[in-house]
Design a protein around this motif. Structure first.
Motif, mmCIF file in Angstrom:
data_model
loop_
_atom_site.group_PDB
_atom_site.id
_atom_site.type_symbol
_atom_site.label_atom_id
_atom_site.label_comp_id
_atom_site.label_asym_id
_atom_site.label_seq_id
_atom_site.Cartn_x
_atom_site.Cartn_y
_atom_site.Cartn_z
ATOM 1 N N VAL A 294 0.925 -1.489 0.032
ATOM 2 C CA VAL A 294 -0.076 0.056 -0.015
ATOM 3 C C VAL A 294 0.877 1.292 -0.002
ATOM 4 C CG1 VAL A 294 -1.939 1.184 1.303
ATOM 5 C CG2 VAL A 294 -1.903 -1.148 1.138
ATOM 6 N N THR A 295 2.050 1.428 0.688
ATOM 7 C CA THR A 295 2.896 2.301 0.791
ATOM 8 C C THR A 295 3.592 2.694 -0.588
ATOM 9 O OG1 THR A 295 3.464 1.950 3.085
ATOM 10 C CG2 THR A 295 5.017 3.343 2.011
ATOM 11 N N ALA A 296 3.800 1.747 -1.231
ATOM 12 C CA ALA A 296 4.199 1.738 -2.674
ATOM 13 C C ALA A 296 3.268 2.249 -3.713
ATOM 14 C CB ALA A 296 5.065 0.544 -3.175
ATOM 15 N N ALA A 297 1.934 1.628 -3.443
ATOM 16 C CA ALA A 297 0.919 2.052 -4.288
ATOM 17 C C ALA A 297 0.551 3.819 -4.086
ATOM 18 C CB ALA A 297 -0.407 1.397 -3.901
ATOM 19 N N LEU A 298 0.808 4.436 -2.643
ATOM 20 C CA LEU A 298 0.553 5.730 -2.545
ATOM 21 C C LEU A 298 1.836 6.319 -3.212
ATOM 22 C CD1 LEU A 298 -0.244 5.443 1.170
ATOM 23 C CD2 LEU A 298 -1.608 6.374 -0.449
ATOM 24 N N ALA A 299 2.990 5.966 -3.353
ATOM 25 C CA ALA A 299 4.014 6.492 -4.116
ATOM 26 C C ALA A 299 3.623 6.593 -5.536
ATOM 27 C CB ALA A 299 5.283 5.890 -3.887
ATOM 28 N N VAL A 300 2.951 5.469 -6.145
ATOM 29 C CA VAL A 300 2.655 5.807 -7.658
ATOM 30 C C VAL A 300 1.690 6.663 -7.671
ATOM 31 C CG1 VAL A 300 1.606 4.422 -9.351
ATOM 32 C CG2 VAL A 300 3.314 3.260 -7.838
ATOM 33 N N ALA A 301 0.706 6.808 -6.727
ATOM 34 C CA ALA A 301 -0.345 7.615 -6.773
ATOM 35 C C ALA A 301 -0.193 9.005 -6.921
ATOM 36 C CB ALA A 301 -1.404 7.391 -5.652
ATOM 37 N N ALA A 302 0.952 9.214 -6.025
ATOM 38 C CA ALA A 302 1.759 10.710 -5.831
ATOM 39 C C ALA A 302 2.315 11.195 -7.097
ATOM 40 C CB ALA A 302 2.598 10.823 -4.487
ATOM 41 N N GLU A 303 2.667 10.143 -7.938
ATOM 42 C CA GLU A 303 3.477 10.453 -9.145
ATOM 43 C C GLU A 303 2.308 10.827 -10.049
ATOM 44 O OE1 GLU A 303 5.765 7.182 -9.942
ATOM 45 O OE2 GLU A 303 6.993 7.260 -8.238
ATOM 46 N N ASN A 304 1.352 10.214 -10.190
ATOM 47 C CA ASN A 304 0.246 10.533 -11.145
ATOM 48 C C ASN A 304 -0.913 11.387 -10.748
ATOM 49 O OD1 ASN A 304 0.792 7.947 -13.366
ATOM 50 N ND2 ASN A 304 1.468 7.332 -11.430
ATOM 51 N N ASP A 305 -1.107 11.931 -9.676
ATOM 52 C CA ASP A 305 -2.140 12.694 -9.346
ATOM 53 C C ASP A 305 -1.613 13.983 -8.480
ATOM 54 O OD1 ASP A 305 -5.283 12.813 -9.064
ATOM 55 O OD2 ASP A 305 -4.471 13.390 -7.219
ATOM 56 N N PRO A 306 -1.939 15.023 -9.009
ATOM 57 C CA PRO A 306 -1.405 16.380 -8.183
ATOM 58 C C PRO A 306 -1.482 16.117 -6.550
ATOM 59 C CG PRO A 306 -2.557 16.694 -10.103
ATOM 60 C CD PRO A 306 -3.011 15.477 -9.890
ATOM 61 N N SER A 307 -2.625 15.583 -6.329
ATOM 62 C CA SER A 307 -2.972 15.631 -4.753
ATOM 63 C C SER A 307 -2.624 14.242 -4.209
ATOM 64 C CB SER A 307 -4.395 15.796 -4.478
ATOM 65 O OG SER A 307 -5.244 15.063 -5.054
ATOM 66 N N GLY A 308 -2.269 13.438 -4.974
ATOM 67 C CA GLY A 308 -1.675 11.999 -4.268
ATOM 68 C C GLY A 308 -3.014 11.120 -3.793
ATOM 69 N N ARG A 309 -4.154 11.379 -4.593
ATOM 70 C CA ARG A 309 -5.388 10.556 -4.056
ATOM 71 C C ARG A 309 -5.054 9.063 -4.498
ATOM 72 N NH1 ARG A 309 -9.926 12.805 -7.576
ATOM 73 N NH2 ARG A 309 -8.215 12.967 -8.937
ATOM 74 N N LEU A 310 -5.824 8.256 -3.571
ATOM 75 C CA LEU A 310 -5.830 6.728 -4.074
ATOM 76 C C LEU A 310 -7.166 6.282 -3.454
ATOM 77 C CD1 LEU A 310 -4.241 4.239 -5.149
ATOM 78 C CD2 LEU A 310 -3.172 3.962 -2.753
ATOM 79 N N ARG A 311 -7.565 5.391 -4.349
ATOM 80 C CA ARG A 311 -8.658 4.354 -3.830
ATOM 81 C C ARG A 311 -8.344 3.001 -3.657
ATOM 82 N NH1 ARG A 311 -12.173 4.601 -8.565
ATOM 83 N NH2 ARG A 311 -10.456 5.301 -9.479
ATOM 84 N N LEU A 312 -8.568 2.411 -2.480
ATOM 85 C CA LEU A 312 -7.976 1.073 -2.244
ATOM 86 C C LEU A 312 -9.142 0.188 -2.080
ATOM 87 C CD1 LEU A 312 -5.299 -0.483 -1.556
ATOM 88 C CD2 LEU A 312 -5.747 -0.048 0.879
ATOM 89 N N TRP A 313 -9.181 -0.689 -2.749
ATOM 90 C CA TRP A 313 -10.449 -1.606 -2.605
ATOM 91 C C TRP A 313 -9.855 -2.977 -1.911
ATOM 92 C CZ3 TRP A 313 -15.484 -1.463 -3.908
ATOM 93 C CH2 TRP A 313 -15.735 -0.578 -4.969
ATOM 94 N N ALA A 314 -11.127 -3.059 -0.890
ATOM 95 C CA ALA A 314 -11.008 -4.322 0.102
ATOM 96 C C ALA A 314 -11.886 -5.293 -0.297
ATOM 97 C CB ALA A 314 -10.752 -3.911 1.594
ATOM 98 N N HIS A 315 -11.804 -6.424 -1.125
ATOM 99 C CA HIS A 315 -13.004 -7.344 -1.371
ATOM 100 C C HIS A 315 -12.875 -8.134 -0.031
ATOM 101 C CE1 HIS A 315 -12.877 -5.767 -5.322
ATOM 102 N NE2 HIS A 315 -11.498 -5.793 -5.255
ATOM 103 N N GLY A 316 -14.340 -8.409 0.359
ATOM 104 C CA GLY A 316 -14.769 -9.289 1.460
ATOM 105 C C GLY A 316 -14.795 -8.381 2.689
ATOM 106 N N ASP A 317 -14.391 -7.068 2.804
ATOM 107 C CA ASP A 317 -14.542 -6.454 3.919
ATOM 108 C C ASP A 317 -13.814 -7.250 5.227
ATOM 109 O OD1 ASP A 317 -15.246 -4.213 5.269
ATOM 110 O OD2 ASP A 317 -16.955 -4.635 5.946
ATOM 111 N N HIS A 318 -12.630 -7.637 4.823
ATOM 112 C CA HIS A 318 -12.148 -8.557 5.993
ATOM 113 C C HIS A 318 -11.270 -7.433 7.117
ATOM 114 C CE1 HIS A 318 -12.043 -12.077 4.195
ATOM 115 N NE2 HIS A 318 -11.549 -11.771 3.047
ATOM 116 N N PRO A 319 -11.707 -7.820 8.273
ATOM 117 C CA PRO A 319 -11.254 -6.708 9.474
ATOM 118 C C PRO A 319 -9.886 -6.065 9.046
ATOM 119 C CG PRO A 319 -12.475 -8.420 10.472
ATOM 120 C CD PRO A 319 -12.221 -8.778 8.974
#
Length: 322
Positions: free
Chosen positions: A102-127
């Motif tokens: 997830v930390t690496a994904a946030l770094a990718v998001a920061a490179e591609n979006d001016p505000s560094g937004r990221l949507r993260l999907w959790a399939h199954g809603d595991h705690p």
């Protein structure tokens, strides 16, 4: 919890055939253990078919080079922002791999979006997935319900509106007409309403595609006119050799894959009628169960499906970090 220093995340723009195989096998294993498949259809299509859509693949391998963690980051949505999905080997969890991905994904998001937004999907809603997302500053933004019903139960009567008929979709002839009604039916949907001709053709090229289970509604007086709605069904399982669960040895299950009605035809009962047509088709194929996905916020659709015998089965959560 801090990621352990020995968690090394590699980045790739395109995967080798062996890496694709390992990623699919990893997702299959996690899906079997967790009871919910960890990657969406969109990600699986991109994994198996590739294409020109840019994506970033994040990889964690073990001591012998086998894939034990994988994340897919899609940076292409300039409106909603980048999105990510990930999977970690069940025997390698609680070792910081998920946090590192997830930390690496946030770094990718920061490179591609001016505000560094990221949507993260959790399939199954595991705690554990929710706890990780919250600890990294994400908040719950969207809830996607999986609903199911038995096909042994009778399909409720839902006649077509007067003057409306249904036939099977004809590939090559109905493509553009279907795209128009799909865009109108899902104008406010963050993914479905933006489908292009290429999106449609990619799915028609899948092994599970069956035009006989893809129903379109039209006015009987205008057989070559605009479509009014559609119900695209799908069959998952070993007999269908389809997407995420394609090679699993489990009983096949039907799906209300996409159901849409043109806003101009709202109020006619066409949604219920098209659903009933598809359920009857799946029942005649000898299937035991049928599933569907629907946004929890779409209360009208949820109520429709509940009236037709569907009940809540599982939940997928979209977390956002703005």
């Amino acid at each position: 919890m801090i990621a352990k220093p020995n968690v090394r995340v590699e980045r790739a723009g395109r995967l080798t055939p062996d890496q694709v195989t390992q990623a699919v096998e990893l997702a299959d294993l996690a899906g079997d253990v967790d009871g919910a498949y960890p990657l969406s259809e969109h990600v699986m299509l991109h994994l198996r078919q590739g294409g020109e859509v840019p994506a970033v693949h994040l990889l964690v391998t073990d001591e012998v080079g086998r894939l034990v963690g994988y994340a897919h980051v899609d940076p292409t949505d300039k409106i909603a922002g980048p999105s990510a999905e990930l999977v970690v080997h069940p025997l390698r969890r609680r070792r910081g791999l998920g946090r590192a991905l997830v930390t690496a994904a946030l770094a990718v998001a920061a490179e591609n979006d001016p505000s560094g937004r990221l949507r993260l999907w959790a399939h199954g809603d595991h705690p554990s997935a929710g706890a990780l997302a919250v600890s990294l500053g994400f908040t719950r933004a969207r809830v996607l319900l999986q609903m199911r019903r038995s096909l042994f139960s009778p399909v409720p009567a839902a006649p077509l509106p007067p003057g409306v008929a249904v036939r099977a979709f004809v590939p090559g002839r109905d493509d553009q007409a279907w795209l128009r009604v799909n865009a109108r039916a899902f104008a406010d949907h963050p993914e479905q309403g933006r489908w292009t001709l290429e999106d449609l053709r990619v799915r028609m090229a899948e092994r599970w595609f069956d035009a006989e289970g893809f129903f379109v509604a039209y006015r009987e007086a205008e057989p070559d006119g605009e479509l009014l709605g559609f119900h695209w069904t799908k069959v998952h399982g070993s007999h269908a050799a389809d997407g995420p669960e394609g090679d699993h040895q489990h009983e096949p299950i039907g799906e209300v894959y996409v159901l849409g009605v043109d806003p101009a035809a709202h109020g006619l009962g066409l949604g219920a009628a098209l659903t009933a047509v598809g359920l009857t088709h799946l029942r005649h194929r000898g299937l035991d169960q049928v599933m569907l996905y629907v946004d929890e916020a779409n209360t009208a659709a949820v109520k429709l499906y509940q009236r037709l015998g569907f009940v809540r089965w599982a939940t997928d959560i979209c977390f956002e970090r703005l």
